[in-house]
Every structure is written in C-alpha cells, then in structure tokens.
Design a protein around this motif. Structure first.
Motif, short mmCIF file in Angstrom:
data_model
loop_
_atom_site.label_atom_id
_atom_site.label_comp_id
_atom_site.label_asym_id
_atom_site.label_seq_id
_atom_site.Cartn_x
_atom_site.Cartn_y
_atom_site.Cartn_z
N THR A 40 0.83 -1.20 0.00
CA THR A 40 0.00 0.00 0.00
C THR A 40 0.87 1.26 0.00
OG1 THR A 40 -1.70 -1.20 1.22
CG2 THR A 40 -1.85 1.21 1.22
N ILE A 41 1.93 1.25 0.81
CA ILE A 41 2.83 2.40 0.87
C ILE A 41 3.51 2.61 -0.49
CG2 ILE A 41 4.91 3.37 1.93
CD1 ILE A 41 4.17 1.72 4.47
N ILE A 42 4.00 1.53 -1.07
CA ILE A 42 4.69 1.62 -2.37
C ILE A 42 3.73 2.14 -3.43
CG2 ILE A 42 5.74 0.24 -4.21
CD1 ILE A 42 7.06 -1.44 -1.96
N ARG A 43 2.51 1.65 -3.45
CA ARG A 43 1.53 2.10 -4.45
C ARG A 43 1.16 3.56 -4.22
NH1 ARG A 43 -0.26 -3.16 -3.15
NH2 ARG A 43 0.42 -4.58 -4.78
N SER A 44 1.10 3.99 -2.95
CA SER A 44 0.77 5.39 -2.68
C SER A 44 1.85 6.32 -3.20
CB SER A 44 0.55 5.61 -1.18
OG SER A 44 1.78 5.68 -0.48
N LEU A 45 3.04 5.79 -3.42
CA LEU A 45 4.15 6.59 -3.96
C LEU A 45 4.21 6.51 -5.49
CD1 LEU A 45 6.74 5.63 -1.22
CD2 LEU A 45 5.84 7.93 -1.66
N GLY A 46 3.21 5.89 -6.11
CA GLY A 46 3.13 5.87 -7.57
C GLY A 46 3.87 4.74 -8.23
N CYS A 47 4.22 3.71 -7.47
CA CYS A 47 4.88 2.53 -8.04
C CYS A 47 3.92 1.35 -7.96
CB CYS A 47 6.15 2.21 -7.25
SG CYS A 47 7.39 3.49 -7.39
N PHE A 48 3.91 0.55 -8.99
CA PHE A 48 2.94 -0.54 -9.08
C PHE A 48 3.63 -1.85 -9.44
CE2 PHE A 48 0.95 3.50 -9.71
CZ PHE A 48 -0.10 3.44 -8.82
N PRO A 49 4.37 -2.41 -8.47
CA PRO A 49 5.05 -3.68 -8.75
C PRO A 49 4.07 -4.83 -8.84
CG PRO A 49 5.28 -3.12 -6.43
CD PRO A 49 4.60 -1.95 -7.10
N SER A 50 4.46 -5.88 -9.55
CA SER A 50 3.65 -7.10 -9.57
C SER A 50 3.73 -7.72 -8.17
CB SER A 50 4.22 -8.08 -10.60
OG SER A 50 5.49 -8.54 -10.17
N GLU A 51 2.90 -8.70 -7.92
CA GLU A 51 2.96 -9.38 -6.61
C GLU A 51 4.32 -10.04 -6.41
OE1 GLU A 51 0.84 -9.42 -3.88
OE2 GLU A 51 -0.03 -7.79 -5.04
N ALA A 52 4.87 -10.62 -7.47
CA ALA A 52 6.19 -11.26 -7.36
C ALA A 52 7.27 -10.22 -7.02
CB ALA A 52 6.54 -11.98 -8.66
N ASP A 53 7.22 -9.06 -7.69
CA ASP A 53 8.18 -7.99 -7.39
C ASP A 53 8.00 -7.49 -5.96
OD1 ASP A 53 9.44 -7.98 -9.90
OD2 ASP A 53 7.97 -6.58 -10.73
N LEU A 54 6.75 -7.37 -5.52
CA LEU A 54 6.47 -6.91 -4.17
C LEU A 54 7.04 -7.88 -3.14
CD1 LEU A 54 5.19 -4.82 -2.33
CD2 LEU A 54 3.02 -6.04 -2.57
N HIS A 55 6.90 -9.17 -3.39
CA HIS A 55 7.48 -10.17 -2.48
C HIS A 55 9.00 -10.05 -2.43
CE1 HIS A 55 3.88 -12.30 -1.31
NE2 HIS A 55 3.47 -12.31 -2.56
N ASP A 56 9.62 -9.78 -3.59
CA ASP A 56 11.07 -9.59 -3.62
C ASP A 56 11.49 -8.36 -2.81
OD1 ASP A 56 11.28 -11.82 -5.25
OD2 ASP A 56 11.60 -10.65 -7.10
N ILE A 57 10.74 -7.27 -2.95
CA ILE A 57 11.05 -6.05 -2.20
C ILE A 57 10.92 -6.31 -0.71
CG2 ILE A 57 10.28 -3.69 -1.69
CD1 ILE A 57 9.31 -3.60 -4.68
N ILE A 58 9.84 -6.97 -0.32
CA ILE A 58 9.62 -7.28 1.10
C ILE A 58 10.73 -8.16 1.64
CG2 ILE A 58 8.09 -8.49 2.71
CD1 ILE A 58 5.73 -7.31 1.03
#
Length: 162
Positions: A40-58
C-alpha cells in the motif's frame, strides 16, 4: 554545481515523500510498519510492482529473522532507489485502453462483468475473488450492468505529473 544541487534537491524531495507515506502507517510512531502495509505504501508513492516484485522487495526489507515489521531505515534507501530509477511505473492510459480493446473482440465499447472476471482470474497473474469484487464494484456501470472500459480506464489510471 547546479546539477549536483538539483540532484540533491530531487533526492531530498523524494525522501520527504517516502517519509510522509511511511509515517501514515507507522501507527506506533516507532519507525516501523506492518509488513502487510508495504504494498500500500509503495503504491501510494506511484509505483505498481507485480505481486512477485512486491514479495522480492519485502524479502529485501525484512530482517534476517522476520518480525512482521519493516524498519524505516531499511525502507528509505530501498524506496529511494526504486523511485529515482522510476521502477514499477504505472501503465499508460493508452496502453491500458488497447488491452481492453483486445478483450472486446466485437468492438462493442464495453465488456460484460463475467468476461472480465474470466480474463482476470484465469490468465497471467490472477486476481483474487476479493480483488475482482472490489474492481467490479468500481467498474460496472450500475444502469447498464456492463464495464464501459473507456470511462473505467480514465478513472483508474495514475496521474504521474511528479
């Protein structure tokens, strides 16, 4: 010299945006947020990673022994890099409209809710039922019970003027 000053200003402004977004979810004011809020924080900053990318970031942000929380000091440099590299940019309105037009093979200018549900739950990175319900509640024209995708696309695209 002006270029260096300009770069520093961009970094400072970017980090202020990140701090503000992070603080919204730092409910304990202890420089940590629940790991489930990171997307949610990342999307609020205008970035829209895929779920796989989001898991990698986390995975990159979590501690060696996951605590369920992400610390600000780990989030800030990672998110600064993502924003400065302009990663995970939103899809353009034109490209999204083209995608809907490909799905609308009869060129009706709309899709049936069942059609869109089938495409989005059975292909690619599938939507969950909850995601579909939420999307359809916003997408379906209440009078016609169809998705007028030109209207929907303009409603859901991100205005990236920053």
């Amino acid at each position: 010299m002006a270029d260096k000053h300009n770069a520093e200003t961009i970094i400072t402004e970017t980090q202020k945006r990140i701090s503000s977004a992070f603080e919204v979810f730092d409910h304990e004011s202890n420089k940590t947020v629940d790991v489930r809020e990171i997307g949610t924080i990342i999307r609020s900053l205008g970035c829209f990673p895929s779920e796989a990318d989001l898991h990698d970031i986390i995975a990159e942000l979590e501690e060696e022994e996951p605590t369920g929380f992400v610390r600000y000091e780990k989030f800030l440099p990672t998110m600064t890099k993502i924003l400065l590299e302009r990663k995970f940019r939103p899809i353009t309105e034109d490209l999204l409209l083209q995608a809907f037009e490909v799905l609308d093979q009869q060129k009706k200018g709309h899709l049936e809710p069942e059609e869109l549900t089938r495409y989005l739950t059975q292909e690619g990175e599938p939507f969950t039922q909850e995601e579909m319900d939420e999307m359809l509640s916003a997408a379906v024209d209440p009078d016609k019970n169809v998705i007028l995708y030109k209207d929907f696309v303009s409603m859901m695209t991100f205005d990236d003027t920053r």
